[in-house]
Structure formats: C-alpha cells, structure tokens
Design a protein around this motif. Structure first.
Motif, mmCIF file in Angstrom:
data_model
loop_
_atom_site.group_PDB
_atom_site.id
_atom_site.type_symbol
_atom_site.label_atom_id
_atom_site.label_comp_id
_atom_site.label_asym_id
_atom_site.label_seq_id
_atom_site.Cartn_x
_atom_site.Cartn_y
_atom_site.Cartn_z
ATOM 1 N N ALA A 161 41.110 34.679 28.175
ATOM 2 C CA ALA A 161 42.584 34.665 28.264
ATOM 3 C C ALA A 161 43.222 34.583 26.881
ATOM 4 C CB ALA A 161 43.037 33.492 29.134
ATOM 5 N N GLY A 162 42.540 35.124 25.863
ATOM 6 C CA GLY A 162 43.087 35.129 24.507
ATOM 7 C C GLY A 162 43.896 36.385 24.235
ATOM 8 N N VAL A 163 44.084 36.681 22.956
ATOM 9 C CA VAL A 163 44.912 37.814 22.518
ATOM 10 C C VAL A 163 44.453 39.122 23.155
ATOM 11 C CG1 VAL A 163 45.500 39.212 20.488
ATOM 12 C CG2 VAL A 163 45.579 36.719 20.345
ATOM 13 N N GLN A 164 43.142 39.357 23.194
ATOM 14 C CA GLN A 164 42.627 40.617 23.734
ATOM 15 C C GLN A 164 42.860 40.729 25.247
ATOM 16 O OE1 GLN A 164 41.654 43.317 22.399
ATOM 17 N NE2 GLN A 164 40.983 42.844 20.329
ATOM 18 N N ALA A 165 42.895 39.602 25.944
ATOM 19 C CA ALA A 165 43.193 39.651 27.384
ATOM 20 C C ALA A 165 44.591 40.230 27.603
ATOM 21 C CB ALA A 165 43.077 38.262 27.999
ATOM 22 N N TYR A 166 45.556 39.791 26.791
ATOM 23 C CA TYR A 166 46.936 40.281 26.923
ATOM 24 C C TYR A 166 47.034 41.765 26.581
ATOM 25 C CZ TYR A 166 48.626 35.453 27.366
ATOM 26 O OH TYR A 166 48.860 34.169 27.808
ATOM 27 N N SER A 167 46.400 42.185 25.477
ATOM 28 C CA SER A 167 46.520 43.593 25.078
ATOM 29 C C SER A 167 45.825 44.504 26.090
ATOM 30 C CB SER A 167 45.965 43.816 23.660
ATOM 31 O OG SER A 167 44.605 43.467 23.569
ATOM 32 N N HIS A 168 44.691 44.055 26.630
ATOM 33 C CA HIS A 168 44.011 44.851 27.662
ATOM 34 C C HIS A 168 44.840 44.906 28.940
ATOM 35 C CE1 HIS A 168 40.497 44.810 25.038
ATOM 36 N NE2 HIS A 168 39.918 45.668 25.844
ATOM 37 N N TYR A 169 45.393 43.781 29.350
ATOM 38 C CA TYR A 169 46.227 43.768 30.564
ATOM 39 C C TYR A 169 47.383 44.760 30.417
ATOM 40 C CZ TYR A 169 49.496 42.266 34.154
ATOM 41 O OH TYR A 169 50.367 42.265 35.217
ATOM 42 N N ASP A 170 48.044 44.746 29.256
ATOM 43 C CA ASP A 170 49.237 45.584 29.071
ATOM 44 C C ASP A 170 48.907 47.066 29.224
ATOM 45 O OD1 ASP A 170 50.846 43.402 28.671
ATOM 46 O OD2 ASP A 170 50.861 43.548 26.479
ATOM 47 N N ILE A 171 47.870 47.547 28.536
ATOM 48 C CA ILE A 171 47.594 48.983 28.588
ATOM 49 C C ILE A 171 46.923 49.372 29.912
ATOM 50 C CG2 ILE A 171 45.373 48.865 27.334
ATOM 51 C CD1 ILE A 171 46.246 51.590 26.022
ATOM 52 N N PHE A 172 46.112 48.482 30.468
ATOM 53 C CA PHE A 172 45.434 48.804 31.732
ATOM 54 C C PHE A 172 46.439 48.896 32.885
ATOM 55 C CE2 PHE A 172 41.758 48.565 29.370
ATOM 56 C CZ PHE A 172 40.589 48.629 30.097
ATOM 57 N N THR A 173 47.433 48.031 32.891
ATOM 58 C CA THR A 173 48.422 48.101 33.974
ATOM 59 C C THR A 173 49.430 49.224 33.720
ATOM 60 O OG1 THR A 173 49.673 46.311 32.917
ATOM 61 C CG2 THR A 173 48.177 45.703 34.710
ATOM 62 N N GLU A 174 49.559 49.657 32.464
ATOM 63 C CA GLU A 174 50.415 50.809 32.166
ATOM 64 C C GLU A 174 49.752 52.111 32.619
ATOM 65 O OE1 GLU A 174 51.893 53.477 28.363
ATOM 66 O OE2 GLU A 174 51.288 51.405 27.967
ATOM 67 N N LEU A 175 48.444 52.247 32.358
ATOM 68 C CA LEU A 175 47.764 53.527 32.584
ATOM 69 C C LEU A 175 47.150 53.675 33.972
ATOM 70 C CD1 LEU A 175 45.815 54.058 29.232
ATOM 71 C CD2 LEU A 175 48.076 54.908 29.847
ATOM 72 N N PHE A 176 46.747 52.555 34.578
ATOM 73 C CA PHE A 176 46.012 52.603 35.848
ATOM 74 C C PHE A 176 46.757 51.814 36.913
ATOM 75 C CE2 PHE A 176 42.793 52.225 32.331
ATOM 76 C CZ PHE A 176 42.467 53.568 32.267
ATOM 77 N N THR A 177 46.466 52.139 38.164
ATOM 78 C CA THR A 177 47.116 51.446 39.275
ATOM 79 C C THR A 177 46.097 50.575 39.996
ATOM 80 O OG1 THR A 177 48.538 53.376 39.550
ATOM 81 C CG2 THR A 177 48.561 51.768 41.330
ATOM 82 N N PHE A 178 46.158 49.284 39.744
ATOM 83 C CA PHE A 178 45.272 48.331 40.422
ATOM 84 C C PHE A 178 46.062 47.577 41.486
ATOM 85 C CE2 PHE A 178 43.280 48.764 36.194
ATOM 86 C CZ PHE A 178 42.003 49.133 36.584
ATOM 87 N N LYS A 179 45.430 47.368 42.641
ATOM 88 C CA LYS A 179 46.089 46.593 43.702
ATOM 89 C C LYS A 179 46.014 45.100 43.425
ATOM 90 C CE LYS A 179 45.605 49.876 47.504
ATOM 91 N NZ LYS A 179 44.918 50.177 48.785
ATOM 92 N N GLU A 180 45.004 44.713 42.625
ATOM 93 C CA GLU A 180 44.783 43.292 42.376
ATOM 94 C C GLU A 180 44.267 43.105 40.956
ATOM 95 O OE1 GLU A 180 42.028 39.674 44.202
ATOM 96 O OE2 GLU A 180 42.065 41.593 45.224
ATOM 97 N N VAL A 181 44.794 42.090 40.266
ATOM 98 C CA VAL A 181 44.306 41.718 38.937
ATOM 99 C C VAL A 181 43.881 40.253 38.989
ATOM 100 C CG1 VAL A 181 44.828 41.521 36.478
ATOM 101 C CG2 VAL A 181 45.894 43.357 37.825
ATOM 102 N N ARG A 182 42.675 39.974 38.509
ATOM 103 C CA ARG A 182 42.161 38.598 38.502
ATOM 104 C C ARG A 182 41.830 38.181 37.082
ATOM 105 N NH1 ARG A 182 37.302 39.893 42.663
ATOM 106 N NH2 ARG A 182 38.504 40.619 44.474
ATOM 107 N N ILE A 183 41.940 36.880 36.826
ATOM 108 C CA ILE A 183 41.552 36.362 35.521
ATOM 109 C C ILE A 183 40.772 35.076 35.678
ATOM 110 C CG2 ILE A 183 43.703 35.048 35.125
ATOM 111 C CD1 ILE A 183 43.390 35.987 32.117
ATOM 112 N N TRP A 184 39.786 34.907 34.795
ATOM 113 C CA TRP A 184 39.069 33.633 34.678
ATOM 114 C C TRP A 184 38.972 33.292 33.207
ATOM 115 C CZ3 TRP A 184 34.586 32.802 31.832
ATOM 116 C CH2 TRP A 184 34.060 31.503 31.909
ATOM 117 N N ASN A 185 39.123 32.030 32.888
ATOM 118 C CA ASN A 185 38.921 31.552 31.528
ATOM 119 C C ASN A 185 38.228 30.206 31.594
ATOM 120 O OD1 ASN A 185 39.580 32.060 28.604
ATOM 121 N ND2 ASN A 185 40.510 30.033 28.823
ATOM 122 N N ARG A 186 37.421 29.922 30.562
ATOM 123 C CA ARG A 186 36.656 28.677 30.553
ATOM 124 C C ARG A 186 37.582 27.463 30.694
ATOM 125 N NH1 ARG A 186 33.674 28.023 25.138
ATOM 126 N NH2 ARG A 186 35.875 27.672 24.718
#
Length: 314
Positions: free
Chosen positions: A144-169
């Motif tokens: 859930a660091g910096v790269q999690a945010y940048s990946h979330y932004d472009i992945f939700t812009e380019l692809f259509t997911f019905k569900e997004v999940r996250i886990w962090n230590r």
C-alpha cells in the motif's frame, strides 16, 4: 560564455506535466521494443550499479542510459531503505539528471520519485494489457505504498475491473489507501484472501521473503511482481515462479538482481519488449509473471517527456 545552468524540476512540477502515467505509454512501448532489439535498437544501458549502505540498511542505485531514437541521455540516482522506522521518509527517493547528448551539458535535474512511480506503473500496465486473461474482473494489489497508488490509478484508467482488493502487512495503510482512492477497494486481512480468485495481481512490497504463493493463484492469472529488487529478496515462492510463464524487462538485470528469478531457478521466456515487438508470443491463456525491475531507459523517456512539456510551457 559557459552553458546555461541546469533547471530544477521538482515533484509538484513533474506531477503537473505527468498528471497521468498513461501519457508515457507510447514512449515506453517504443523504448521496451528498442531495448529488446539489441544494438540495432540504439539503447545503451548497463545493469544498474548498487552501493549497499550497510550501516543504515540502505542502498544507492545508479542508472544511466542513452536512447538513440529519442537522442536522450540521463542518469537516475535512487536510494531505497528497508527498515524505515521513520515512515515520514519514503522507502524510495530518486533524482534524474538529464544531459544534452550533443555536448554533455547538464540540462535539468528532475525529481525522480514521481517519474519512478508513474513509469513503473505504466510498464506494468503494458505487460498486463498483453498478458492478462480475457474478461479479467478482479484486481489484487499486495502493498500500500507509493507504487500501489500509481498502479491503481493507471490500472483503473485503462482496464475495467469489477472488484479491487488490497492487502498490506500493516492494515492501517491498506485502510488509508482504500479511503483515499477514487473507487471502491476491499481491504483484505490476509494476502491469501486478497489473491484467491484474482485475475490480475500486483506485488509492490518491501518483502524479503515470499508473500505470494503459487497454490493461492488462480490458473491463468497474470502477476506483476514489482518489489524484491535484490538478488536475495523474494516476493513470490518457487512454485509460482516455476509454474508460470516468466517475462522480464531485462534478462541481464533479472539474472543479476531478482531474487525471485535467481533463487527459484525459473526460466525466462521473454523480455517484455519482445512481446511488444511481436517476436515472442504473449500467452495470455497461461499463468504469467512479469518480473519488473525497472530500467534506466524508462526513466530516460519519462524525463525527456517531462522536460519537453516543461520547455514548451516556458
């Protein structure tokens, strides 16, 4: 007369000119293809030099590259620190130096942290576009660091997911992530819960031992493995590494730097640039892993993009 002093382009300014990572997609696809074309592609890029700072649990990486197609010359300096009791300081910090390739003058010093976050996520998105299963519905992010945010932004812009999940230590960071991004995100209490049934998985952790295991992963899923950039660090277990089709950004770098590749003995099927060029097949019907270490030429084209945009406005 000496040459003009270099300009400094700070993080806010870089963000302004690079507000979406997807702006980099054409340049990055071209750079990946050029890199995987060998000498003919015109990319000169040694494997990064890494200086361990043992006393403080850190590393300094030096990443120079020249791209003939772009006529661009840069070096990125990046520090990454493992322990981070002081979480006010990011684990990764970076600066990019942009030179005039005609005479070697330093033209610009750019904040490299935004560039690193955006170009890494954009390259993962290129891999995902080519390798993910058709009708992918569930995206899972581990970390859930910096790269999690940048990946979330472009992945939700380019692809259509019905569900997004996250886990962090540390769960608080995952909850903070879920509360601060635009769309709905399910916070999972274990990595296994997050991964089970996911079609696309992104690992962006500081883990040094595996946090993702092959027997959790849905057959045909695509994994972008972004953390574990040292030869003795792992994010993925042997079973996942050996039973997936393995793609890398750079063969040389993966065999020098990636603990997941080196310690598992997994065989590299192709570089991402070979898929972009069409000289190797993508195999989206298989379980696929893209091991991303990050390449200097990605920083080169990103820094040039930002500098050119900044210059046009000045």
């Amino acid at each position: 007369m000496g040459s003009a002093p270099p300009v400094f382009i700070g993080a806010e300014e870089v963000e302004k000119h690079l507000h979406r990572a997807s702006l980099l997609l054409p340049a990055l696809e071209a750079a990946l293809a050029s890199f995987s074309s060998g000498a003919a592609g015109g990319v000169v890029q040694p494997v990064r030099t890494v200086v361990p700072v043992h006393r403080h649990g850190g590393f300094l990486g030096v990443m120079p590259a020249y791209s003939a197609v772009d006529d661009a010359l840069t070096t990125k300096l990046v520090t990454f620190y493992e322990h981070k009791k002081d979480s006010s300081v990011p684990s990764h910090q970076a600066t990019v130096l942009l030179f005039d390739p005609r005479n070697g003058s330093l033209k610009a010093v750019l904040d490299g942290s935004v560039i690193t976050a955006k170009r890494t996520a954009a390259v993962s998105a290129i891999a995902t576009k080519l390798l993910m299963p058709p009708f992918a519905e569930v995206l899972c992010i581990l970390g859930a660091g910096v790269q999690a945010y940048s990946h979330y932004d472009i992945f939700t812009e380019l692809f259509t997911f019905k569900e997004v999940r996250i886990w962090n230590r540390t769960k608080e960071k995952a909850v903070k992530f879920a509360n601060s991004v635009n769309g709905p995100v399910q916070v999972c209490s274990s990595a296994q819960e997050a991964v089970t049934g996911a079609d696309v998985i992104v690992t962006v952790t500081m883990a040094t031992t595996p946090i993702l295991f092959g027997d959790w992963v849905k057959p045909g899923a695509h994994i972008n493995a972004v953390g574990a950039s040292r030869p003795d660090w792992r994010e993925l277990d042997d079973e996942l590494m050996k039973n997936s089709v393995l793609f890398v950004d750079s063969r040389d770098a993966a065999l020098t730097e990636s603990g997941d590749v080196i310690l598992s003995g997994a065989e590299i099927f192709a570089e991402l640039g070979e898929i972009v060029k069409g000289t190797k097949p993508a195999l989206p019907e298989k379980t696929t892993v893209f091991k991303s270490l990050g390449m200097a030429v990605e920083d080169t084209v990103a820094a040039k993009f930002v500098y050119d945009s900044w210059s046009a406005g000045n």
